[in-house]
Design a protein around this motif. Sequence first.
Motif, PDB file in Angstrom:
ATOM      1  N   ARG A 133     -45.135  32.788 -71.890  1.00 48.06           N
ATOM      2  CA  ARG A 133     -43.701  33.007 -72.082  1.00 48.06           C
ATOM      3  C   ARG A 133     -42.985  32.891 -70.737  1.00 48.06           C
ATOM      4  O   ARG A 133     -42.822  33.892 -70.036  1.00 48.06           O
ATOM      5  CB  ARG A 133     -43.454  34.380 -72.706  1.00 48.06           C
ATOM      6  N   PRO A 134     -42.564  31.694 -70.362  1.00 49.34           N
ATOM      7  CA  PRO A 134     -41.863  31.536 -69.088  1.00 49.34           C
ATOM      8  C   PRO A 134     -40.436  32.069 -69.159  1.00 49.34           C
ATOM      9  O   PRO A 134     -39.865  32.220 -70.255  1.00 49.34           O
ATOM     10  CB  PRO A 134     -41.876  30.021 -68.872  1.00 49.34           C
ATOM     11  N   GLY A 135     -39.872  32.348 -68.006  1.00 49.84           N
ATOM     12  CA  GLY A 135     -38.491  32.814 -67.943  1.00 49.84           C
ATOM     13  C   GLY A 135     -38.378  34.273 -68.313  1.00 49.84           C
ATOM     14  O   GLY A 135     -39.311  34.880 -68.840  1.00 49.84           O
ATOM     15  N   PRO A 136     -37.235  34.882 -68.040  1.00 50.85           N
ATOM     16  CA  PRO A 136     -37.046  36.299 -68.397  1.00 50.85           C
ATOM     17  C   PRO A 136     -37.038  36.483 -69.903  1.00 50.85           C
ATOM     18  O   PRO A 136     -36.394  35.735 -70.626  1.00 50.85           O
ATOM     19  CB  PRO A 136     -35.689  36.633 -67.771  1.00 50.85           C
ATOM     20  N   TYR A 194     -44.682  27.148 -65.705  1.00 53.47           N
ATOM     21  CA  TYR A 194     -45.624  26.807 -66.756  1.00 53.47           C
ATOM     22  C   TYR A 194     -44.841  26.639 -68.049  1.00 53.47           C
ATOM     23  O   TYR A 194     -43.677  27.024 -68.146  1.00 53.47           O
ATOM     24  CB  TYR A 194     -46.733  27.861 -66.901  1.00 53.47           C
ATOM     25  N   GLU A 195     -45.505  26.057 -69.057  1.00 51.89           N
ATOM     26  CA  GLU A 195     -44.813  25.720 -70.293  1.00 51.89           C
ATOM     27  C   GLU A 195     -45.016  26.791 -71.361  1.00 51.89           C
ATOM     28  O   GLU A 195     -46.057  27.440 -71.425  1.00 51.89           O
ATOM     29  CB  GLU A 195     -45.316  24.375 -70.831  1.00 51.89           C
ATOM     30  N   GLN A 196     -44.018  26.962 -72.208  1.00 50.58           N
ATOM     31  CA  GLN A 196     -44.096  27.929 -73.302  1.00 50.58           C
ATOM     32  C   GLN A 196     -45.023  27.417 -74.393  1.00 50.58           C
ATOM     33  O   GLN A 196     -44.965  26.261 -74.799  1.00 50.58           O
ATOM     34  CB  GLN A 196     -42.700  28.161 -73.868  1.00 50.58           C
ATOM     35  N   VAL A 197     -45.891  28.299 -74.879  1.00 51.98           N
ATOM     36  CA  VAL A 197     -46.795  27.929 -75.963  1.00 51.98           C
ATOM     37  C   VAL A 197     -47.333  29.197 -76.612  1.00 51.98           C
ATOM     38  O   VAL A 197     -47.463  30.240 -75.966  1.00 51.98           O
ATOM     39  CB  VAL A 197     -47.965  27.047 -75.451  1.00 51.98           C
ATOM     40  N   LEU A 198     -47.625  29.120 -77.903  1.00 53.31           N
ATOM     41  CA  LEU A 198     -48.367  30.136 -78.641  1.00 53.31           C
ATOM     42  C   LEU A 198     -49.573  29.445 -79.259  1.00 53.31           C
ATOM     43  O   LEU A 198     -49.434  28.365 -79.834  1.00 53.31           O
ATOM     44  CB  LEU A 198     -47.515  30.761 -79.753  1.00 53.31           C
TER      45      LEU A 198
END
Length: 308
Positions: A133-136, A194-198
Motif C-alpha cells: 500500500r504505497p502513499g499515505p 513500489y506499486e500497489q497490489v493485493l
Amino acid sequence: MTDEPGPAERALYLAAVRAGGRLFPEDLAPDDHPTVAALVARGLLTPTPTGYTAANPRSLGDRIGAELRLRATRLLLHAERLPGDLRPLSHAYEALHGPSAPAAADGPGGVTRVPDCVPELLAGCTEELLAARPGPQPAAALRSTLTQDLALLRRGCALRVLHQPDTLGDPAALRQLSLRSRQGARIRVLGEPYEQVLVFDRSVAVLPTEDPDRGAIVTDPGTVGYLVAHFERDWARATPADHYLRAPHPTTVRVGRLLARGLTQRAVATRLGLSERTVAGHIARLRDRYGAQTLFHLGWHLRGERHD
C-alpha cells in the motif's frame, strides 16, 4: 530521454563527484549545457544559487526501477487481456470463414475488471494476504477495513502489509495498524517507491486501474508469480514497523506532551528534572516514531494527538 544516463551524462556526473559534488558555471564548456540539463531533469544534479550539486543516484535507480516494474506489469496485463479483447472480432471472422484454430474458452482467467471485488476475495482467502500500500493511507480507510482484516487473521490466515513512512506518521492510522498487529499481522515500512497490489493465497492478485472504484483481477499463474516475487523483494528491503507500533516509554510520552504545549527542549529538561541530552534522546525517538524531519514538524504532529 532513455531510462539510463548516457556516456556524456555519466562522465559529467563523475566529474562533479570528483570535484567534491559541485559544478560551477565557469567549469562548464558550451557543449556541456545540454548534458547538464539532462542531469537536472533526471534529478542527478540539483541547481543551486552558485551552480549545481550532485545528488545520490540511488533515488534515480529506485524511481526508474519502480517505473520499469509498473511498465512490465502493464505489459503483462495487456498480454493477458488482448485475446479477450479480440474475441468478438475472431467470432465475426470465424462465422464467415469457419474456425481456423481452436477458440479460447470464455471464463474467469486472465484479467477481469470488476467493482467491489476485494471483500469477496477476502472472504475466500484461506492462507495468506499480501498487501503493498504505497502513499499515505487515511485512518478512515483503515478503519473501514478493520473488521475484514481482523476476521482474516482470526481464521488463521497470514497478513503481511507494506506501508510507506507517511502512514505510520499519522497517530490515528498508527492506532489502526496496532489493532491489526496485536492480532498477528506483520507490518513493514519501505521508504522506496513500489506499486500497489493485493495478492490472495498467491493465486489471485488485484491491481489498481485508472478508475479508483474498479480493480484488475489477475489469475494467470505466471503473472501472479511475477507480482509475488516483487512483493517479496520489497518485503526483504523493508523495515519491521515494531518500533512504531510499540507504546513509547512513559517519559517519552511526557516529553511529547510538554513539546505539544510549546515548551523548548531546555524548558522540558528543567520541568522534568532531566539533562538536555536525555531529553534530546526522547525527542529523537519521537521524531523517528512520527517521521518528523524537524522539531517544528514534530510539534505539529504532537498537537494533533489526544493527551488525556
